[in-house]
Design an enzyme around this catalytic site. Structure first.
Site, PDB file in Angstrom:
ATOM      1  N   CYS A  60     -77.539 -55.303 -48.388  1.00 46.83           N
ATOM      2  CA  CYS A  60     -76.953 -54.716 -49.735  1.00 46.83           C
ATOM      3  C   CYS A  60     -77.267 -56.143 -50.837  1.00 46.83           C
ATOM      4  O   CYS A  60     -76.960 -57.259 -50.614  1.00 46.83           O
ATOM      5  CB  CYS A  60     -75.547 -54.797 -49.468  1.00 46.83           C
ATOM      6  SG  CYS A  60     -75.064 -53.311 -48.068  1.00 46.83           S
ATOM      7  N   CYS A  70     -75.502 -60.289 -41.191  1.00 45.16           N
ATOM      8  CA  CYS A  70     -75.553 -58.776 -41.292  1.00 45.16           C
ATOM      9  C   CYS A  70     -77.028 -58.500 -41.409  1.00 45.16           C
ATOM     10  O   CYS A  70     -77.837 -59.050 -42.155  1.00 45.16           O
ATOM     11  CB  CYS A  70     -74.750 -58.382 -42.674  1.00 45.16           C
ATOM     12  SG  CYS A  70     -74.595 -56.675 -42.712  1.00 45.16           S
ATOM     13  N   CYS A  76     -58.523 -59.929 -42.930  1.00 46.55           N
ATOM     14  CA  CYS A  76     -59.769 -59.486 -42.992  1.00 46.55           C
ATOM     15  C   CYS A  76     -60.833 -60.106 -41.887  1.00 46.55           C
ATOM     16  O   CYS A  76     -61.205 -61.407 -41.945  1.00 46.55           O
ATOM     17  CB  CYS A  76     -60.242 -59.792 -44.495  1.00 46.55           C
ATOM     18  SG  CYS A  76     -62.039 -59.311 -44.763  1.00 46.55           S
ATOM     19  N   CYS A 105     -74.485 -58.831 -52.119  1.00 48.46           N
ATOM     20  CA  CYS A 105     -73.480 -59.093 -51.052  1.00 48.46           C
ATOM     21  C   CYS A 105     -74.062 -60.541 -50.357  1.00 48.46           C
ATOM     22  O   CYS A 105     -75.157 -60.591 -49.928  1.00 48.46           O
ATOM     23  CB  CYS A 105     -73.169 -58.346 -49.795  1.00 48.46           C
ATOM     24  SG  CYS A 105     -72.178 -59.011 -48.416  1.00 48.46           S
ATOM     25  N   CYS A 164     -64.266 -60.682 -51.262  1.00 45.67           N
ATOM     26  CA  CYS A 164     -65.269 -59.534 -50.714  1.00 45.67           C
ATOM     27  C   CYS A 164     -66.570 -60.099 -51.147  1.00 45.67           C
ATOM     28  O   CYS A 164     -66.945 -60.371 -51.984  1.00 45.67           O
ATOM     29  CB  CYS A 164     -65.074 -58.343 -51.300  1.00 45.67           C
ATOM     30  SG  CYS A 164     -63.453 -57.313 -50.831  1.00 45.67           S
ATOM     31  N   GLU A 220     -66.694 -66.090 -40.613  1.00 42.36           N
ATOM     32  CA  GLU A 220     -65.266 -66.138 -41.367  1.00 42.36           C
ATOM     33  C   GLU A 220     -64.480 -65.120 -41.321  1.00 42.36           C
ATOM     34  O   GLU A 220     -64.825 -63.916 -41.189  1.00 42.36           O
ATOM     35  CB  GLU A 220     -65.719 -66.467 -42.777  1.00 42.36           C
ATOM     36  CG  GLU A 220     -66.700 -67.797 -42.956  1.00 42.36           C
ATOM     37  CD  GLU A 220     -67.345 -67.971 -44.435  1.00 42.36           C
ATOM     38  OE1 GLU A 220     -67.064 -69.020 -44.905  1.00 42.36           O
ATOM     39  OE2 GLU A 220     -67.549 -66.939 -45.090  1.00 42.36           O
TER      40      GLU A 220
HETATM   41  N1  SAH Z   1     -70.433 -53.779 -43.843  1.00 42.86           N
HETATM   42  C1  SAH Z   1     -68.870 -53.313 -44.195  1.00 42.86           C
HETATM   43  C2  SAH Z   1     -68.004 -54.355 -44.377  1.00 42.86           C
HETATM   44  C3  SAH Z   1     -68.201 -55.790 -44.947  1.00 42.86           C
HETATM   45  S1  SAH Z   1     -68.125 -55.728 -46.896  1.00 42.86           S
HETATM   46  C4  SAH Z   1     -69.145 -52.693 -45.483  1.00 42.86           C
HETATM   47  O1  SAH Z   1     -70.216 -52.715 -46.082  1.00 42.86           O
HETATM   48  O2  SAH Z   1     -68.168 -51.791 -45.899  1.00 42.86           O
HETATM   49  C5  SAH Z   1     -66.785 -55.308 -47.270  1.00 42.86           C
HETATM   50  C6  SAH Z   1     -66.530 -54.753 -48.821  1.00 42.86           C
HETATM   51  O3  SAH Z   1     -67.037 -55.777 -49.925  1.00 42.86           O
HETATM   52  C7  SAH Z   1     -67.388 -53.715 -48.968  1.00 42.86           C
HETATM   53  O4  SAH Z   1     -66.896 -52.636 -49.719  1.00 42.86           O
HETATM   54  C8  SAH Z   1     -68.738 -54.446 -49.925  1.00 42.86           C
HETATM   55  O5  SAH Z   1     -69.329 -53.159 -50.502  1.00 42.86           O
HETATM   56  C9  SAH Z   1     -67.999 -55.237 -50.591  1.00 42.86           C
HETATM   57  N2  SAH Z   1     -68.606 -56.222 -51.377  1.00 42.86           N
HETATM   58  C10 SAH Z   1     -69.825 -57.033 -50.770  1.00 42.86           C
HETATM   59  N3  SAH Z   1     -70.140 -57.951 -51.777  1.00 42.86           N
HETATM   60  C11 SAH Z   1     -69.286 -57.854 -52.653  1.00 42.86           C
HETATM   61  C12 SAH Z   1     -69.211 -58.644 -53.832  1.00 42.86           C
HETATM   62  N4  SAH Z   1     -69.982 -59.619 -54.154  1.00 42.86           N
HETATM   63  N5  SAH Z   1     -68.046 -58.439 -54.766  1.00 42.86           N
HETATM   64  C13 SAH Z   1     -67.058 -57.384 -54.375  1.00 42.86           C
HETATM   65  N6  SAH Z   1     -67.344 -56.554 -53.289  1.00 42.86           N
HETATM   66  C14 SAH Z   1     -68.417 -56.790 -52.329  1.00 42.86           C
END
Ligand code: SAH
Length: 349
Positions: free
Chosen positions: A120, A116, A109, A123, A341, A96
């Site tokens: 985390c 991935c 974006c 996420c 995000c 996406e």
């Molecule tokens: N792997 C990279 C890029 C993808 S995530 C990274 O970790 O930076 C992009 C951003 O969204 C990151 O800052 C991540 O921590 C944040 N993110 C992930 N899940 C989220 C959520 N449910 N709500 C808000 N931000 C989130």
């Protein structure tokens, strides 16, 4: 005649490779430059569109090559203008990418991996296992698709790119850098590197590498906690890549590039919403010139995380600002279509 299955994707060839191809077929090398510009500057999807080439040359190319392209399989528009694209890759896998309109800029974006591997806990993409890295042209094509949508739907140019879609860009570094080289090249999209931000969980070794390479794009680190125990519990990468190692790598980044790091940080109820956590963040920020984006949490399906209340956010904001750290609260965009995000892949399985 080369059979369809054996035909090579011409976009895997460098400019020199295409020139050599023409010379081997008795043509002038500048034909290679023409083709390269069609492929990258103009992003054509068909050899017939290369109108400054003779019919014979177009046939020659068709005999030997294909042009592989991603295509936008499904496009959703949010009430706030955000557009989410489900992008189909040549092998049928889906990633996406998102267009985010702001008053003064339009941001793309983009994804760097299918799924991935980092797990985390907050996420949605982490729920998909990592399938493969995207190639440089698949990353480039996401940008082109969003650039075209910006022009079509907003009559404005694409101004910024963030690697904050699916995947960890520093675990697909070679392809990400190749894509950025093409995006910034005058023979590609000619965009300024300072308009590009790579967001990472903060893999120390790779941050040192990009510092060493003196890359020209910006760096954002998804920090979320400056206390090892807490960070490890929500971001398992921290178990083998501690905050000290991260900080040391970031100091090296700053020494080499003289560019501030942006920390992305979500404040969650019961996880990091106390003064102790805010102070730890402040101390971490003092180690390297940096800014903080406090990002709104976007709930994911069956997620156990909850955005902290406004008082906690204000407490963070006041403490950081009082100590000279630029801090912004980032409201989320495209929530209604799961484009915000961490929501990518919420519904694509
Ligand atoms: N792997 C990279 C890029 C993808 S995530 C990274 O970790 O930076 C992009 C951003 O969204 C990151 O800052 C991540 O921590 C944040 N993110 C992930 N899940 C989220 C959520 N449910 N709500 C808000 N931000 C989130």
């Amino acid at each position: 005649m080369v059979s369809e299955v054996e035909k090579k994707d011409i976009r895997k060839l460098s400019l020199d490779d295409i020139k050599t191809f023409f010379v081997q077929h008795g043509e002038k090398p500048f034909r290679g430059t023409q083709v390269y510009e069609w492929l990258w500057m103009k992003s054509v999807k068909d050899f017939n569109q290369m109108t400054n080439l003779s019919l014979a040359n177009r046939e020659l190319l068709k005999e030997h090559f294909t042009i592989n392209h991603i295509h936008v399989d499904n496009m959703q528009r949010s009430g706030d203008g955000t557009i989410k694209n489900a992008v189909k890759l040549y092998d049928g896998l889906i990633v996406e990418s998102v267009l985010i309109p702001h008053e003064k800029r339009i941001t793309a974006c983009v994804s760097s991996q299918v799924g991935c591997s980092l797990d985390c806990k907050f996420c949605a993409t982490a729920r998909l296992k990592r399938m493969r890295n995207l190639s440089a042209d698949e990353i480039y094509d996401q940008v082109v698709a969003i650039k075209e949508q910006a022009e079509l739907f907003f009559e404005r140019p694409l101004t910024n790119i963030v690697f904050m879609g699916m995947g960890e860009p520093l675990l697909n570094y070679a392809n990400v850098v190749e894509a950025i080289d093409k995006i910034t090249s005058p023979k590609g999209l000619n965009m300024a590197a300072k308009r590009i931000t790579l967001s990472t969980v903060g893999i120390a070794k790779m941050i040192k590498k990009i510092a060493e390479d003196e890359v020209k794009f910006n760096l954002a680190v998804s920090l979320h906690s400056a206390i090892d125990k807490t960070r490890s519990s929500i971001m398992p990468i921290n178990e083998t890549n501690s905050l000290d190692e991260l900080s040391e790598a970031l100091q090296y980044w700053y020494k080499k590039t003289k560019r501030k790091v942006t920390y992305e940080y979500v404040v969650w109820k019961g996880i990091n919403d106390t003064e102790q956590h805010a102070n730890a963040l402040l101390n971490f920020c003092k180690k390297v010139p940096s800014k903080v984006n406090l990002i709104e949490y976007n709930p994911i399906e069956d997620g156990e995380f909850q955005q902290a209340n406004d008082e906690a956010l204000t407490m963070y904001m006041d403490l950081l600002e009082r100590n000279g750290i630029t801090t912004r609260i980032r409201k989320s965009r495209g929530k209604d279509i799961d484009a915000a995000c961490g929501q990518l892949a919420n519904k694509i399985q």
